[in-house]
Design a protein around this motif. Structure first.
Motif, mmCIF file in Angstrom:
data_model
loop_
_atom_site.group_PDB
_atom_site.id
_atom_site.type_symbol
_atom_site.label_atom_id
_atom_site.label_comp_id
_atom_site.label_asym_id
_atom_site.label_seq_id
_atom_site.Cartn_x
_atom_site.Cartn_y
_atom_site.Cartn_z
ATOM 1 N N LEU A 266 -15.846 7.558 -9.167
ATOM 2 C CA LEU A 266 -15.596 8.860 -9.389
ATOM 3 C C LEU A 266 -14.435 9.573 -8.646
ATOM 4 C CD1 LEU A 266 -19.267 10.761 -9.422
ATOM 5 C CD2 LEU A 266 -17.365 10.626 -11.414
ATOM 6 N N ASP A 267 -14.178 9.159 -7.163
ATOM 7 C CA ASP A 267 -13.215 9.516 -6.490
ATOM 8 C C ASP A 267 -12.013 8.974 -6.905
ATOM 9 O OD1 ASP A 267 -14.748 11.280 -5.156
ATOM 10 O OD2 ASP A 267 -13.951 10.772 -2.917
ATOM 11 N N SER A 268 -12.178 7.701 -7.169
ATOM 12 C CA SER A 268 -10.863 7.002 -7.826
ATOM 13 C C SER A 268 -10.462 7.722 -8.829
ATOM 14 C CB SER A 268 -11.160 5.417 -7.981
ATOM 15 O OG SER A 268 -11.328 4.983 -6.841
ATOM 16 N N TYR A 269 -11.030 7.985 -9.850
ATOM 17 C CA TYR A 269 -10.580 8.629 -11.004
ATOM 18 C C TYR A 269 -9.980 10.239 -10.576
ATOM 19 C CZ TYR A 269 -10.397 10.963 -15.540
ATOM 20 O OH TYR A 269 -9.904 11.603 -16.594
ATOM 21 N N ILE A 270 -10.728 10.571 -9.859
ATOM 22 C CA ILE A 270 -10.157 12.169 -9.461
ATOM 23 C C ILE A 270 -8.933 12.003 -8.665
ATOM 24 C CG2 ILE A 270 -10.382 14.055 -7.843
ATOM 25 C CD1 ILE A 270 -13.679 13.681 -8.380
ATOM 26 N N THR B 238 -4.954 6.334 -27.530
ATOM 27 C CA THR B 238 -4.186 5.589 -26.521
ATOM 28 C C THR B 238 -3.729 6.360 -25.293
ATOM 29 O OG1 THR B 238 -3.352 4.045 -28.399
ATOM 30 C CG2 THR B 238 -2.182 4.181 -26.232
ATOM 31 N N ALA B 239 -3.529 7.487 -25.472
ATOM 32 C CA ALA B 239 -3.017 8.309 -24.279
ATOM 33 C C ALA B 239 -3.998 8.527 -23.568
ATOM 34 C CB ALA B 239 -2.557 9.755 -24.964
ATOM 35 N N ARG B 240 -5.297 8.700 -23.894
ATOM 36 C CA ARG B 240 -6.495 9.173 -23.290
ATOM 37 C C ARG B 240 -6.804 7.916 -22.405
ATOM 38 N NH1 ARG B 240 -10.272 13.030 -26.782
ATOM 39 N NH2 ARG B 240 -8.953 15.048 -26.402
ATOM 40 N N ALA B 241 -7.128 6.850 -23.146
ATOM 41 C CA ALA B 241 -7.387 5.458 -22.429
ATOM 42 C C ALA B 241 -6.514 5.219 -21.173
ATOM 43 C CB ALA B 241 -7.398 4.628 -23.699
ATOM 44 N N TYR B 242 -5.355 5.256 -21.810
ATOM 45 C CA TYR B 242 -4.110 4.935 -20.729
ATOM 46 C C TYR B 242 -4.306 5.826 -19.557
ATOM 47 C CZ TYR B 242 0.362 3.296 -19.251
ATOM 48 O OH TYR B 242 1.537 2.493 -18.407
ATOM 49 N N SER B 243 -4.440 7.231 -19.669
ATOM 50 C CA SER B 243 -4.556 7.885 -18.734
ATOM 51 C C SER B 243 -5.817 7.718 -17.639
ATOM 52 C CB SER B 243 -4.556 9.428 -18.939
ATOM 53 O OG SER B 243 -5.186 10.187 -17.940
ATOM 54 N N LEU B 244 -6.838 7.336 -18.477
ATOM 55 C CA LEU B 244 -8.168 6.932 -17.766
ATOM 56 C C LEU B 244 -8.060 5.682 -16.884
ATOM 57 C CD1 LEU B 244 -11.200 7.119 -17.073
ATOM 58 C CD2 LEU B 244 -11.550 6.307 -19.343
ATOM 59 N N LEU B 245 -7.432 4.821 -17.630
ATOM 60 C CA LEU B 245 -7.371 3.381 -16.860
ATOM 61 C C LEU B 245 -6.406 3.500 -15.642
ATOM 62 C CD1 LEU B 245 -7.312 0.963 -19.727
ATOM 63 C CD2 LEU B 245 -8.943 1.073 -18.058
ATOM 64 N N TYR C 159 -4.832 3.755 -9.960
ATOM 65 C CA TYR C 159 -4.044 4.322 -8.854
ATOM 66 C C TYR C 159 -5.031 5.042 -7.755
ATOM 67 C CZ TYR C 159 -0.214 3.878 -11.957
ATOM 68 O OH TYR C 159 0.996 3.512 -12.714
ATOM 69 N N GLY C 160 -6.328 5.420 -8.404
ATOM 70 C CA GLY C 160 -7.164 6.185 -7.422
ATOM 71 C C GLY C 160 -7.630 5.320 -6.522
ATOM 72 N N PHE C 161 -8.083 3.986 -7.287
ATOM 73 C CA PHE C 161 -8.730 3.061 -6.235
ATOM 74 C C PHE C 161 -7.823 2.520 -5.156
ATOM 75 C CE2 PHE C 161 -10.618 -0.969 -4.998
ATOM 76 C CZ PHE C 161 -11.852 -0.714 -5.064
ATOM 77 N N ALA C 162 -6.524 2.350 -5.604
ATOM 78 C CA ALA C 162 -5.594 1.745 -4.712
ATOM 79 C C ALA C 162 -5.264 2.932 -3.586
ATOM 80 C CB ALA C 162 -4.344 1.629 -5.612
ATOM 81 N N PRO D 59 0.914 -1.343 0.082
ATOM 82 C CA PRO D 59 -0.063 -0.131 0.052
ATOM 83 C C PRO D 59 0.814 1.243 0.105
ATOM 84 C CG PRO D 59 -0.588 -1.458 1.613
ATOM 85 C CD PRO D 59 0.690 -1.950 1.172
ATOM 86 N N TRP D 60 1.946 1.091 0.501
ATOM 87 C CA TRP D 60 2.791 2.295 0.721
ATOM 88 C C TRP D 60 3.253 2.979 -0.872
ATOM 89 C CZ3 TRP D 60 6.719 0.206 -1.835
ATOM 90 C CH2 TRP D 60 7.136 -1.253 -1.629
ATOM 91 N N ALA D 61 3.234 2.023 -1.658
ATOM 92 C CA ALA D 61 3.886 2.289 -3.046
ATOM 93 C C ALA D 61 3.081 3.368 -3.561
ATOM 94 C CB ALA D 61 3.907 0.930 -3.805
ATOM 95 N N VAL D 62 1.468 3.245 -3.287
ATOM 96 C CA VAL D 62 0.764 4.148 -3.804
ATOM 97 C C VAL D 62 1.404 5.733 -3.399
ATOM 98 C CG1 VAL D 62 -1.502 5.046 -4.275
ATOM 99 C CG2 VAL D 62 -1.079 2.737 -3.475
ATOM 100 N N GLY D 63 1.460 5.982 -2.115
ATOM 101 C CA GLY D 63 1.913 7.329 -1.612
ATOM 102 C C GLY D 63 3.130 7.469 -2.081
ATOM 103 N N LEU D 64 4.121 6.610 -2.423
ATOM 104 C CA LEU D 64 5.583 6.798 -3.173
ATOM 105 C C LEU D 64 5.400 7.408 -4.460
ATOM 106 C CD1 LEU D 64 7.345 6.236 -0.922
ATOM 107 C CD2 LEU D 64 7.710 4.180 -2.032
ATOM 108 N N LEU D 65 4.356 6.951 -5.134
ATOM 109 C CA LEU D 65 4.274 7.284 -6.611
ATOM 110 C C LEU D 65 4.239 8.836 -6.753
ATOM 111 C CD1 LEU D 65 1.911 4.967 -8.156
ATOM 112 C CD2 LEU D 65 3.942 4.888 -8.601
ATOM 113 N N GLU D 66 3.617 9.585 -5.960
ATOM 114 C CA GLU D 66 3.500 11.006 -5.968
ATOM 115 C C GLU D 66 4.983 11.791 -6.049
ATOM 116 O OE1 GLU D 66 3.713 14.917 -3.882
ATOM 117 O OE2 GLU D 66 3.484 13.046 -2.660
#
Lengths: 226, 226
Positions: free
Chosen positions: B146-150, A139-146, A151-154, A102-109
């Motif tokens: 929504l929050d995950s995406y944001i 591709t850029a958009r889909a990648y950004s969205l996914l 990451y947000g969910f994580a 879980p700590w990896a998410v905070g590290l990404l920033e």
DNA sequence: AAGGGTATCGTACAGTGTACGGAGACGGAA
DNA sequence: TTCCGTCTCCGTACACTGTACGATACCCTT
């Protein structure tokens, strides 16, 4: 001085950058990223602090390395198969990896130097989308969205005190007391009717959003506005 | 001893928890969250380090307070209006707030005590969705999505070295040299044909994913599988 | 024998969060 | 007046952090 095999530490057949990073990963998982210090890492490796600096320039490089180790665990999509299935696999794999660490998410920033595994993973993902017929823009958009969703969910998952067994219930409880006053009725509603239900696991909600996004993504024409 | 108005610091009409947090926010924005120390914060306030502990139990509470200050900046949706418009407003507002305070994203992972503004914001958002006809389950899912995406988008934005003027181009450049070898063709493709284009701003991609998600969300029936 | 690369570490320093306790100024009570 | 609490502020000290600098020992090549 050179103490090779079996001097200070017990099973230490020679240190290496790889071994340092692996131990750092183990320590971060066990005690949290905040407890990962040069000194504790050195001790765990049966060495002295300054020795680590022979393999690593500074602690930031260790953190960079940790993030890259996590990316290694994420399934790499292939350009051949069904792109949706490939993206699904990748997404679930990524979420699981980020839940293990879980700590990896905070590290990404704060990371600015993506490692080789990270780059390879991105490259493979982009390649799969391009091969499926997405334009460069798409591709850029889909990648950004996914990736945003993953990451947000994580991030949200990491923000929930997971502990060991019961994922929820003891988290919502103490907070609940504070506003038994009825100040936050909708949060209480969600908590009681959804979150605190016996078999509930927030992680399962991941699939819902993922499928919604995958259903809405399509390669060919679509966006006319460049 | 008690030095009230105009003793040590210049304009200091009495310290307060509020003033401490405000200054911490200012410092975090100016020098980065890593540079925010008790000592530097005290100095900036014209006080001595230990004085801050009269208003705050520990540094973690300051970080909690910072996150809550950021949430204050996010537009609160109202239960009355069109729910999609409300969510759109909220999402854009949140993204902008998190771009103004990029360190907040990394902080979210480790915060366990949501502040009053955070709670109020969540409550209002949930209320808007419920009022629009979403079931409790649907509300939980839509909110999570929504929050995950944001948050995810904000995280990716924070991970890109923004600096001052040109958002990109100097970021991709140095990295590019490393793999001019043609090892990462798709990343180069994206970089040259999208990211490094003159007027490109990654932030604009936010709307694309947001609209895609909003289009796919609908309150009433939908998911038959409970 | 001399030199250079490889690997390990001791010491020291500036910086961190904060525990502990003390000190001055104020209010009200006696 | 004296006394006592409460509020506000702070000095000192401690354990801990990352790491700069330089010393040391070993091996291999010349």
């Amino acid at each position: 001085m050179m103490k090779d095999a079996g001097a200070g530490g017990r099973d230490r057949p020679g240190l290496s950058r790889e071994r340092v990073l692996r131990k750092a990963l183990e320590l971060a998982d066990r005690d949290g990223i905040a407890a990962l210090s040069i000194r504790s890492l050195a001790q765990e490796l049966g060495t002295k602090p300054m020795t680590l600096y022979y393999y690593v320039a500074n602690k930031d490089q260790i953190l960079d390395g940790l993030v890259d180790l996590v990316f290694i665990e994420i399934a790499t999509p292939e350009a051949g198969g069904e792109w949706k299935e490939q993206m699904r696999r990748r997404a679930h794999s990524a979420r699981e990896a980020l839940r293990r660490h879980p700590w990896a998410v905070g590290l990404l920033e704060s990371r600015k130097a993506p490692g080789p595994a990270t780059l390879k993973h991105h490259e493979a993902t982009l390649g799969t989308l391009r091969a499926a017929g997405f334009t460069v823009q798409q591709t850029a958009r889909a990648y950004s969205l996914l990736d945003s969703y993953i990451y947000g969910f994580a991030l949200q998952e990491a923000a929930l005190p997971i502990a060991g067994s019961e994922p929820m219930a003891e988290v919502a409880g103490p907070i609940m007391e504070r506003f038994a006053t009825g100040e936050y009725p909708h949060m209480v509603e969600i908590a009681t009717q959804v979150v605190m239900q016996p078999g509930y696991d927030y992680g399962n909600e991941f699939a819902y959003g993922l499928e919604l996004i995958l259903d809405a993504l399509e390669p060919a024409p679509a966006d006319q506005e460049p």
